[in-house]
Design a protein around this motif. Structure first.
Motif, mmCIF file in Angstrom:
data_model
loop_
_atom_site.group_PDB
_atom_site.id
_atom_site.type_symbol
_atom_site.label_atom_id
_atom_site.label_comp_id
_atom_site.label_asym_id
_atom_site.label_seq_id
_atom_site.Cartn_x
_atom_site.Cartn_y
_atom_site.Cartn_z
ATOM 1 N N ARG B 2 8.620 -24.057 -22.299
ATOM 2 C CA ARG B 2 9.500 -22.964 -22.786
ATOM 3 C C ARG B 2 9.158 -21.904 -22.166
ATOM 4 N NH1 ARG B 2 9.943 -22.268 -29.039
ATOM 5 N NH2 ARG B 2 11.444 -24.181 -28.935
ATOM 6 N N TRP B 3 7.870 -21.513 -21.862
ATOM 7 C CA TRP B 3 7.539 -20.306 -21.284
ATOM 8 C C TRP B 3 7.916 -20.392 -19.739
ATOM 9 C CZ3 TRP B 3 4.825 -20.260 -16.764
ATOM 10 C CH2 TRP B 3 4.115 -21.355 -16.347
ATOM 11 N N LEU B 4 8.361 -21.401 -19.138
ATOM 12 C CA LEU B 4 8.651 -21.435 -17.742
ATOM 13 C C LEU B 4 10.137 -20.937 -17.651
ATOM 14 C CD1 LEU B 4 7.713 -22.050 -14.961
ATOM 15 C CD2 LEU B 4 9.003 -24.246 -15.224
ATOM 16 N N GLY B 5 10.874 -21.486 -18.857
ATOM 17 C CA GLY B 5 12.192 -20.853 -18.980
ATOM 18 C C GLY B 5 12.319 -19.732 -19.417
ATOM 19 N N ARG B 6 11.360 -19.016 -20.036
ATOM 20 C CA ARG B 6 11.469 -17.554 -20.386
ATOM 21 C C ARG B 6 11.025 -16.815 -19.026
ATOM 22 N NH1 ARG B 6 7.912 -17.022 -25.056
ATOM 23 N NH2 ARG B 6 9.033 -18.555 -26.133
ATOM 24 N N LEU B 7 10.260 -17.480 -18.402
ATOM 25 C CA LEU B 7 9.720 -16.600 -17.109
ATOM 26 C C LEU B 7 10.769 -16.438 -16.276
ATOM 27 C CD1 LEU B 7 7.301 -15.521 -15.479
ATOM 28 C CD2 LEU B 7 7.356 -17.594 -14.359
ATOM 29 N N PHE B 8 11.652 -17.682 -16.228
ATOM 30 C CA PHE B 8 13.036 -17.484 -15.276
ATOM 31 C C PHE B 8 13.851 -16.523 -15.820
ATOM 32 C CE2 PHE B 8 12.015 -21.684 -13.726
ATOM 33 C CZ PHE B 8 11.940 -21.182 -12.352
ATOM 34 N N ILE B 14 10.800 -8.776 -13.935
ATOM 35 C CA ILE B 14 9.489 -8.947 -13.312
ATOM 36 C C ILE B 14 9.651 -8.552 -11.758
ATOM 37 C CG2 ILE B 14 7.692 -10.594 -12.415
ATOM 38 C CD1 ILE B 14 8.435 -12.315 -14.919
ATOM 39 N N THR B 15 10.852 -9.167 -11.172
ATOM 40 C CA THR B 15 11.152 -8.507 -9.847
ATOM 41 C C THR B 15 11.230 -7.163 -9.630
ATOM 42 O OG1 THR B 15 12.449 -10.436 -9.685
ATOM 43 C CG2 THR B 15 12.663 -8.916 -7.650
ATOM 44 N N GLY B 16 12.010 -6.289 -10.732
ATOM 45 C CA GLY B 16 12.363 -5.045 -10.778
ATOM 46 C C GLY B 16 11.150 -4.154 -10.856
#
Lengths: 261, 491
Positions: B2-8, B14-16
């Motif tokens: 789930r953390w991976l999904g949240r990361l996406f 994050i990029t900004g």
């Protein structure tokens, strides 16, 4: 006092189309429309969206030319001119045929310049004379009292109704003979609508007015004649009283009684 | 998982944040590195010698003066010591055979300096001495044994390339002690007020090496007159860029003015052409012409600038020199004008492409209104469409200007590479400097950054140049953004 259509004499007809066909690429927007418009009268064009009312209007000042794929057949006469003849001076045509659009389109300049730009371009007016023309146009459009102190402000600062009257004043300043109105009130509140309807009746004293509208009450209130379009065809055309009280066609009756459209 | 999904989900944030941080770090790095410029220690030199009556210091070569060249250095007597090491003082015997010439010996005596001496050889430019204490250098003067006249002269003049006004120190020359048996009143000369001159002294000749230490004793005192920071600022604002001299000059104006001039000139060419191209594309050209012209334009905009530079070098520079070289006295085709022309070639597609987008955004209803009023095509264009798009057109020009201002390769190839001030005193001189060799900020950084000592004063100044460039282009782009935001024409 409105003459019945068939009693119109030739000199009483200001604008006329005969067997007008208009195509946008493969789609046909107008089919065989023959429509004489009476001089110094208000003629309303009604009908469901996409039925060719605006197309008809735009044929009269050739604003359709800019649309890719535009093609027309048939005859158009506006005053003594044939808009689609090679010898017609397009600028002269558009001076004599004014147009008001659905949405107010103030030009990116001051209120004064908005009204003055046409008169300056067509008649080369400057200084005092130009001031007079601007004042007259604004007074005729019932806007003068509201803007006389803020003439130098950008036109965009006006309210929607004021902007639309400014567009009418702008058009009046070049002294047209035929006035085309493309749903001039559809973006306005009832009060502004009322003022513009009054203006239309007033203008019809010395101008030929053709107005496209979706508002049947409006058509009944202000117009002398009404034409009903559907699917690019002219279904019925008559004196407004006649058309709204006793429509001859089933489609007309359905439309004005609100059964569809 | 789930953390991976949240990361996406958070990728955008994050990029900004990463990009913003990277920009901040970059800005900090550039600002930090340029601080080496501001901490710079100035080396300002004087030529100082005891001379016979008929000698003129300004025409006497350094070799004839021998060790009489005194470098007064803010870092202490750094240069002086090195010179003593490399050039051993001549003995009396040597001098007897040479000439009846006077020489000066120089020694570092000051206590303050001696304390600092251990620090001097750490080559510690990172911690330059703050200009707050007085620094002294003692100069011992004596005549050679063959000297026969009764008078000799102390002469001084500033070293070839410095303005005493700009130094962080005010230098004062004093006579501290005359030799035994010679009576002279002590004197003091403010070298800032009196940059060069000579004073007559009773002659005194040393007969043995031991006696040399009893000659005239002068003292050069360096009295702080400004901080090194402000001295650097004033140095940066001066009119000469010559970082490789013994006493380097880091005046930014020749480069700044050259870059500004060539950008202005390029935009003067590119603006009318670019806007005209855009007007043609959006208002006049038929859809078929537009279909291939617009992509072609964008293709030109993507040509690497080195190719454009090469094109300029092969065609424009020789053409300019062949056609105009004789009549205008152009020495080389590589000059400011050629650079501007090619920079304009770079800017035209950018200006045209952005302007065309802007014109396309002007609502059709405005054009229709103007045409329905009976205005002609050109009236519609000039009085309605362009005013409506004005903000966007200005933005397009600013974007083009920012691109041109930072352009490196074209300027490197075509500018000629001499850092000279443009002349403004007369129109003819100005025109001449437009067709003479020049050098801009970006190409200077590119050329010199490779050869410079890491984190030296020169290095700091290059970063300072980068900072200036950075600020100008960022300001131009921000201005374009601000102006462009007003573009939206609501109808």
């Amino acid at each position: 006092m409105v003459e019945p259509l068939n009693a119109l004499r030739a000199e009483q007809v200001a604008v006329e189309t005969r067997a007008l066909n208009v195509f946008y690429g493969d789609t046909q927007a107008l089919k065989n429309v023959s429509l004489p418009v009476a001089r110094h009268r208000v003629t309303a064009l009604i009908g469901p969206s996409g039925c060719g009312k605006s197309t008809f209007l735009r044929c009269l000042n050739r604003l359709n030319d800019r649309i890719p794929g535009f093609r027309m057949e048939g005859k158009v006469r506006v005053l003594e001119m044939d808009p689609y003849s090679k010898h017609t001076d397009l600028i002269e045509l558009r001076r004599r045929v004014g147009m008001v659009f659905q949405k107010p389109t103030p030009l990116p300049m001051s209120i004064y310049d908005n009204v003055a730009i046409g008169a300056r371009s067509h008649y080369g007016l400057r200084g005092k004379l130009l001031d007079e023309v601007v004042e007259q146009a604004l007074q005729r459009a019932a806007l003068w009292d509201e803007v006389k102190d803020i003439l130098k402000r950008p036109a965009l600062q006006l309210s929607g109704g004021q902007q639309q009257r400014l567009c009418i004043a702008r058009m009046l300043a070049v002294d047209p003979e035929v006035i085309l109105m493309d749903e001039p009130c559809s973006a306005l509140d009832p009060v502004s609508t009322f003022r513009i309807e009054e203006l239309m009746i007033d203008l019809a004293k010395d101008h030929t007015v053709i107005v496209v509208t979706h508002n049947m009450q409006q058509a009944a209130r202000v117009s002398h004649y009404t034409a009903f379009f559907m699917y690019g065809e002219l279904v019925e055309y008559d004196a407004s009283k006649q058309l709204f009280l006793s429509p001859q066609q089933k489609a007309t009756e359905d439309y004005i009684s609100g059964r569809f459209g | 998982m789930r953390w991976l999904g949240r990361l996406f989900d958070n990728t955008v944030y994050i990029t900004g944040v990463t990009v913003s941080l990277a920009v901040l770090v970059m800005f900090y790095y550039i600002a930090h590195e340029s601080s080496y410029a501001f901490r710079q220690t100035f080396s300002w030199g004087y030529r100082l010698a005891l001379l016979p009556a008929d000698a003129d210091l300004s025409t006497t070569p350094n070799s004839a003066l021998y060790s009489s060249l005194v470098a007064v250095n803010a870092e202490g007597a750094d240069g002086l010591d090195e010179r003593e090491e490399t050039l051993p003082a001549p003995t009396i015997e040597q001098m007897q055979s040479e000439a009846a010439f006077l020489a000066t010996a120089t020694t570092l005596v000051s206590e303050v300096s001696q304390i600092r001496e251990d620090q001097l050889y750490r080559d510690d430019w990172r911690e330059p001495k703050p200009a707050e204490r007085e620094e002294r250098i003692l100069v011992l003067g004596y005549a050679s044994p063959g000297y026969v006249h009764s008078t000799m002269y102390l002469a001084w003049e500033p070293d070839h390339s410095f303005a005493p006004r700009l130094a962080p120190y005010r230098l004062v020359l004093r006579l501290v002690r005359p030799p035994q048996g010679v009576s002279v009143e002590p004197f003091e000369i403010d070298l800032k007020r009196q940059a060069s001159g000579r004073v007559a002294l009773p002659a005194w000749a040393a007969r043995s090496d031991a006696e040399r230490t009893q000659g005239y004793v002068f003292e050069v005192a360096a009295i702080p007159q400004t901080s090194t920071f402000w001295a650097t600022v004033r140095g940066v604002l001066s009119a000469e860029w010559a970082p490789t001299l013994i006493y380097p000059r880091y005046g930014i104006f020749p480069l700044l003015l050259a870059t500004t001039l060539m950008s202005l000139l390029a935009m003067l060419i590119a603006t009318p052409l670019g806007v005209a191209t855009a007007l043609y594309l959006s208002e006049v050209a038929s859809p078929r012409v537009r279909e291939w012209l617009k992509p072609a334009l964008e293709l030109i905009a993507s040509v690497p600038s080195v190719v454009l530079g090469y094109f300029g070098l092969m065609f424009v520079a020789p053409a300019l020199q062949n056609w105009l070289g004789q009549s205008l006295g152009i020495q080389s085709g590589r000059n400011l004008l050629t650079t501007s022309i090619i920079l304009a070639v770079l800017a035209i597609p950018i200006v045209a492409s952005v302007t065309e987008d802007v014109l396309k955004a002007v609502p059709e209803s405005l054009r229709e209104s103007a045409l329905a009023l009976g205005l002609s095509q050109s009236e519609t264009l000039w009085e309605v469409v362009l005013p409506a798009a004005r903000a966007g057109v200005v933005a397009a020009i600013l974007i083009g200007a920012a691109r041109v201002y930072g352009e490196t390769m074209i300027v490197w190839i075509l500018s000629g590479g001499t850092a000279t001030m443009p002349a403004f005193h007369s129109p003819v001189a100005f025109a001449q400097s437009l067709v003479s060799s020049t050098r801009g900020i970006p190409d200077t950084i590119a050329i010199e950054m490779g050869n410079v000592t890491f984190e030296s004063v020169h290095y700091g100044h290059l970063f300072l140049l980068g900072l200036v460039l950075f600020c100008v282009t960022v300001i131009a782009n921000l201005a374009a953004l601000r102006v462009g935001r007003r573009q939206v024409w609501r109808v």
